[in-house]
Every structure is written in C-alpha cells, then in structure tokens.
Design an enzyme around this catalytic site. Structure first.
Site, PDB file in Angstrom:
ATOM      1  N   VAL A 136       0.828  -1.207   0.000  1.00  0.00           N
ATOM      2  CA  VAL A 136       0.000   0.000   0.000  1.00  0.00           C
ATOM      3  C   VAL A 136       0.862   1.256   0.000  1.00  0.00           C
ATOM      4  CG1 VAL A 136      -1.715   1.312   1.324  1.00  0.00           C
ATOM      5  CG2 VAL A 136      -1.916  -1.161   1.138  1.00  0.00           C
ATOM      6  N   SER A 137       1.981   1.213   0.708  1.00  0.00           N
ATOM      7  CA  SER A 137       2.838   2.389   0.808  1.00  0.00           C
ATOM      8  C   SER A 137       4.276   1.936   0.990  1.00  0.00           C
ATOM      9  CB  SER A 137       2.401   3.274   1.984  1.00  0.00           C
ATOM     10  OG  SER A 137       3.116   4.492   1.999  1.00  0.00           O
ATOM     11  N   SER A 138       5.198   2.761   0.511  1.00  0.00           N
ATOM     12  CA  SER A 138       6.609   2.412   0.617  1.00  0.00           C
ATOM     13  C   SER A 138       7.448   3.676   0.700  1.00  0.00           C
ATOM     14  CB  SER A 138       7.054   1.576  -0.594  1.00  0.00           C
ATOM     15  OG  SER A 138       6.972   2.340  -1.777  1.00  0.00           O
TER      16      SER A 138
END
Length: 331
Positions: free
Chosen positions: A97-99
């Site tokens: 979802v996020s990095s």
C-alpha cells in the site's frame, strides 16, 4: 547497558550508515546537476521515517522494527533503513500500500524537479513523510511544502515522523488526483505514485512555467505548464531516461490496465524494459504486435524520445514530436 546508551549506539550507527548512503548516491551522480540536495540527505534521518518496514522472506514478509527488544534486530533495522533500496512500509492483505522509495531515485527525481528558492511545492503521495522532509529542508521553509495522501493512517504517521525529525510541512488527507486547491498556486508538483494520465486539477493549480514530475507507464515524465491565456490547461514534456516503478495512485484517477497479450512478439522484445515501457504507454491504443512493429521500425527508441502533451480535454503520448506521425491518446 542502559536504554540511553543503546539509543546513543543506534544514533551513531544511523549517522555512519547515513554518511555511507550519501557517498553512494554521490557516486551515482544523482544530484550532480544540483548538489545542494546532498546536504538535505546528509541531515534528514531516514530511519525516523521508517520505524518499521517489511523485508521479503520465504513465504511472505518479515517486519523489522526499531522498538524490538533484540539489539541485533534494532541494528538490522537501522542498517536496512540506509540501504539504497525501496522499503515496504505498509501491507494490506498482502498487497503493498505504501513504501519509502529508493533514496538514489528520490535524489534524482528531486534534482530533476529543479526546485528554486521560494518555490511552492505539492507532493502527491505523502508516504512516510521522508520526501516532504527533504523538500522542506532544501527550501528552508516548511510552509512552502504541501503533501497529500488518501489514507488517514498514512498521513497521521507522516505527521508524526516529520515532527520527530523536526519538520512541519502541511500534510493533507485527500485524493491526490484533485490536488490541494486551497494551497495553490504551485511552482512544482512531484508525484511518488504512478498514474495512468495527468490530472487536469494539477494544471489548474500551477503557475505558468511550473514543472510537474510524475511516474507514468514505468517511466518519469517531466512536464512544463504553459500559460495559454485561457481556462484550458496546457502542459508538455518528455520522459526522463530512467525506469521507475511506483505504487499506483489510489483514488478517483486510478485505472487498472489489463495485461497485454504478447502472442507473436519475439522473446527478446518481451524481455526488453524499453519495449515494456512502450506497451504501457500505448495500452488501449496499439495492439502489442503493432507496438512491436513500431519499436523495431524506429530503432528500439529510448525513453527520452517519448513525450506527453496535455491540451484542454486532449492528452496524448508521442514519439519524437507532439504533432508527429506517432501519437496515442492517453484517455
């Protein structure tokens, strides 16, 4: 050993690892055109923005956590935070979802953004907050930086990370495709998530001459916003030389492309990153076999020969010239 002594040891390790990362990015030439970014990467502590992250292991992911009771795990967490690699920071049902992006790629993108003193910058995709901190450090004025993300948990975490590192840019929860009109006009817009097309709202929120840098079709497009004297937006620019793979923008502008059927396309083309880029850029406009014929006919063109034009309600990609023989609508 006391907790305070442990903290001092980790701080020293973080400083040493950060210095090594800066030397590595420096050697890559990522900020050669604007070396002022070196100081930002020297000063902004990446580990404060990734209190935990995930590394791939057999059968799934393993979390590295800065609050682990095991000192070896904490050391591995710090060292991993300063490896020149992307870090998975949020997973949902096994999906990324996020990095936190690869630091050398971030350095190259920030350099290509061509930020000037006093510029107002909008970042699409707050992520961990690290990129916004680098921008705030470079500009020396937190209020010049606005960053937006769709999920409340992401923006709340970004605010905490930024505050812990001593930065307070404006963090907004919302759909990045719609921009942040209440903070406009902007001189620069940078996206850290990939899009299928350029949102018109961004152009409307830019000053004439503004620069937009965003991932698109496994590449990075740099657009200049032009003043047409009308309400319709106009922006144009070329792709940079580098490949770029980012988490897709989630929100109103996202569209999921069906995988291309590559029957009849030779294996060497299927395995070529440049051909895969052309496939992504022409998806829905050219069949893979047509794209392959063009690719061979034009000498397997590199990314820099491609560009994008946005004019009013029209948006198209092109090879070599905006009004040339090779052009494909993006929407």
């Amino acid at each position: 050993m006391s907790a305070h002594a442990l903290d001092k040891d980790l701080d020293a390790l973080a400083a040493s690892a950060r210095a090594a990362l800066v030397r590595e990015i420096d050697a890559s030439g990522a900020w050669a055109a604007d070396p002022v970014w070196r100081e930002a990467f020297e000063q902004v502590p990446r580990h404060l923005f990734v209190p935990y992250y995930y590394v791939g292991v057999m059968g799934g992911h393993e979390r590295r956590w800065g609050e682990s009771a095991d000192p070896r795990t904490r050391e591995a967490w710090v060292r991993g935070a300063y490896v020149d690699a992307p870090l998975a920071t949020r997973l949902r049902d096994g999906e990324l979802v996020s990095s936190s992006s690869q630091p050398s790629l971030m350095a190259m993108m920030l350099t290509e953004l061509r930020v000037r003193d006093g510029d107002r910058v909008l970042e699409i995709g707050a992520g961990t907050g690290y990129n916004a901190a680098l921008l705030a450090h470079r500009l020396g004025n937190d209020d010049l930086v606005t960053t937006i993300d769709l999920d409340t948990d992401i923006t709340e975490a970004a605010r905490r990370h930024l505050a812990a590192a001593g930065y307070r840019p404006v963090v907004v929860t919302g759909d990045g495709a719609r921009g942040v009109p209440e903070r406009a006009p902007f001189d620069r817009i940078i996206a850290t998530c990939t899009l299928p097309s350029i949102p018109r709202a961004w152009l409307a929120q830019c000053r004439p001459g503004a620069r937009i840098l965003t991932p698109l079709a496994t590449g990075l497009i740099a657009l200049t916003v032009h003043d047409t004297g009308q309400d319709t937006g106009h922006a144009e620019g070329r792709f940079l030389h580098t490949p770029a793979y980012f988490v897709p923008l989630r929100g109103s502008e996202r569209s999921d492309a069906e995988p291309a059927h590559l029957g009849g396309v030779p294996r060497r083309a299927r395995e070529s990153e440049l051909f895969r880029f052309l496939l992504a850029l022409t998806h829905g406009s050219l069949e893979p076999q047509e794209a392959y014929a063009l690719w061979e006919r034009e000498g397997q063109p590199r990314r820099e020969r491609y560009g994008i034009t946005v004019r009013g309600e029209s948006e198209w990609a092109w090879l070599d010239e905006p009004e040339g023989p090779y052009a494909w609508p993006l929407r």
